[in-house]
Scaffold this motif. Structure first.
Motif, mmCIF file in Angstrom:
data_model
loop_
_atom_site.group_PDB
_atom_site.id
_atom_site.type_symbol
_atom_site.label_atom_id
_atom_site.label_comp_id
_atom_site.label_asym_id
_atom_site.label_seq_id
_atom_site.Cartn_x
_atom_site.Cartn_y
_atom_site.Cartn_z
ATOM 1 N N CYS A 17 5.757 8.731 -3.168
ATOM 2 C CA CYS A 17 5.938 8.707 -4.636
ATOM 3 C C CYS A 17 7.375 8.350 -4.957
ATOM 4 O O CYS A 17 8.317 8.884 -4.345
ATOM 5 C CB CYS A 17 5.571 10.079 -5.211
ATOM 6 S SG CYS A 17 5.887 10.228 -6.975
ATOM 7 N N GLU A 50 -3.449 6.289 -0.371
ATOM 8 C CA GLU A 50 -3.505 5.026 -1.103
ATOM 9 C C GLU A 50 -4.570 5.031 -2.185
ATOM 10 O O GLU A 50 -4.426 4.377 -3.208
ATOM 11 C CB GLU A 50 -3.789 3.857 -0.139
ATOM 12 C CG GLU A 50 -2.602 3.474 0.673
ATOM 13 C CD GLU A 50 -2.896 2.230 1.513
ATOM 14 O OE1 GLU A 50 -3.683 1.372 1.097
ATOM 15 O OE2 GLU A 50 -2.311 2.148 2.589
ATOM 16 N N ASN A 110 2.491 5.820 2.152
ATOM 17 C CA ASN A 110 2.956 5.648 0.770
ATOM 18 C C ASN A 110 3.711 6.897 0.308
ATOM 19 O O ASN A 110 3.319 8.021 0.602
ATOM 20 C CB ASN A 110 1.770 5.402 -0.150
ATOM 21 C CG ASN A 110 1.065 4.111 0.179
ATOM 22 O OD1 ASN A 110 1.713 3.132 0.506
ATOM 23 N ND2 ASN A 110 -0.249 4.113 0.099
ATOM 24 N N LYS A 157 1.388 -0.143 -7.706
ATOM 25 C CA LYS A 157 1.275 -0.935 -6.477
ATOM 26 C C LYS A 157 2.612 -1.077 -5.780
ATOM 27 O O LYS A 157 2.688 -1.184 -4.578
ATOM 28 C CB LYS A 157 0.727 -2.330 -6.800
ATOM 29 C CG LYS A 157 -0.699 -2.307 -7.232
ATOM 30 C CD LYS A 157 -1.183 -3.703 -7.487
ATOM 31 C CE LYS A 157 -2.616 -3.705 -7.966
ATOM 32 N NZ LYS A 157 -3.118 -5.028 -8.235
ATOM 33 N N SER A 210 4.806 1.043 -5.308
ATOM 34 C CA SER A 210 5.302 2.279 -4.711
ATOM 35 C C SER A 210 4.902 2.421 -3.248
ATOM 36 O O SER A 210 5.299 3.358 -2.613
ATOM 37 C CB SER A 210 4.792 3.479 -5.502
ATOM 38 O OG SER A 210 3.384 3.532 -5.439
ATOM 39 N N LYS A 211 4.107 1.475 -2.730
ATOM 40 C CA LYS A 211 3.670 1.555 -1.337
ATOM 41 C C LYS A 211 4.839 1.271 -0.411
ATOM 42 O O LYS A 211 5.700 0.451 -0.703
ATOM 43 C CB LYS A 211 2.561 0.554 -1.059
ATOM 44 C CG LYS A 211 1.287 0.886 -1.795
ATOM 45 C CD LYS A 211 0.225 -0.112 -1.466
ATOM 46 C CE LYS A 211 -1.036 0.245 -2.223
ATOM 47 N NZ LYS A 211 -2.080 -0.713 -2.033
ATOM 48 N N ASN A 212 4.778 1.976 0.718
ATOM 49 C CA ASN A 212 5.724 1.784 1.814
ATOM 50 C C ASN A 212 7.185 1.966 1.399
ATOM 51 O O ASN A 212 8.080 1.339 1.939
ATOM 52 C CB ASN A 212 5.548 0.406 2.468
ATOM 53 C CG ASN A 212 4.175 0.254 3.085
ATOM 54 O OD1 ASN A 212 3.633 1.226 3.617
ATOM 55 N ND2 ASN A 212 3.614 -0.931 3.001
ATOM 56 N N LYS A 238 4.444 12.238 0.168
ATOM 57 C CA LYS A 238 3.454 11.324 0.749
ATOM 58 C C LYS A 238 2.168 11.419 -0.048
ATOM 59 O O LYS A 238 1.800 12.486 -0.518
ATOM 60 C CB LYS A 238 3.140 11.719 2.192
ATOM 61 C CG LYS A 238 4.244 11.527 3.165
ATOM 62 C CD LYS A 238 3.758 11.939 4.543
ATOM 63 C CE LYS A 238 4.881 11.926 5.542
ATOM 64 N NZ LYS A 238 4.445 12.333 6.860
#
Length: 196
Positions: free
Chosen positions: A4, A13, A2, A27, A29-31, A10
């Motif tokens: 920002c 989670e 993940n 939610k 902002s993941k991956n 990095k």
């Protein structure tokens, strides 16, 4: 992994806040991989802000420097010289009184603007009376006292100057005797000339 959205750092989670910039992480902002443009844009924005602050500071300093003389103008009023010593009249002797009376009669028909110091034969002058007269005019004013008696000048410039005056009548028999008032005024004028 993940990242920002704000700074591209990095993060774990489980964390709801980015440990680098402190922004909330949602939610969505993941991956998301950090884009080089977001970091560059942030640096450009910071650089731009620094430039604006620097330019603003310079403008502020220039405004203060430009306005200060006008603000201080009222605080530095020019000091004008005043004549502290009162003009003192000296009573002439009988002989001097007769000469002064004759001189007064002659002068009453003449225009005082023909003289630099119209009363230099009648009253004692103070330095305050002559402090604004330039040195070259003081020389003429001093010799004006002699010219009233008809002194014949050897200096061409003085001869030319006084010959142009209606009140000047050369008198080769003038012996150079002056009243006490006239002698004191010549001393005062000479002292002022020497100080310039």
């Amino acid at each position: 992994m993940n990242f920002c959205k704000n700074c591209g750092h990095k993060f774990n989670e489980s964390s709801g806040i980015c440990p680098n910039c402190g922004s909330r992480i949602g939610k969505d902002s993941k991956n998301i991989s950090p884009t080089p443009t977001s970091r560059i844009e942030k640096k450009k924005s910071q650089s731009k802000n620094k430039k604006l602050v620097a330019v603003g500071s310079i403008i502020g300093v220039l405004a203060v420097v430009g306005v200060t003389p006008f603000m201080l103008k009222g605080f530095h009023k020019p000091v004008t010289k005043t004549n502290i010593a009162a003009t003192k009249k000296i009573e002439p002797s009988n002989n001097e009184s007769s000469q002064a009376h004759q001189s007064t009669e002659k002068n009453s028909t003449q225009i005082s603007s023909d003289y630099i110091l119209p009363d230099s034969d009648k009253k004692v002058l103070s330095l305050g009376d002559i402090d604004i007269i330039p040195k070259w005019r003081l020389r003429i004013a001093r010799n004006e006292i002699y010219a009233r008696h008809g002194y014949v000048f050897k200096s061409k410039d003085l001869e030319k100057y006084f010959s142009s005056k209606s009140w000047y009548h050369p008198n080769p028999s003038f012996d150079g005797s002056l009243s006490e008032i006239e002698r004191k005024n010549i001393a005062t004028i000479s002292a002022r000339e020497d100080s310039l």
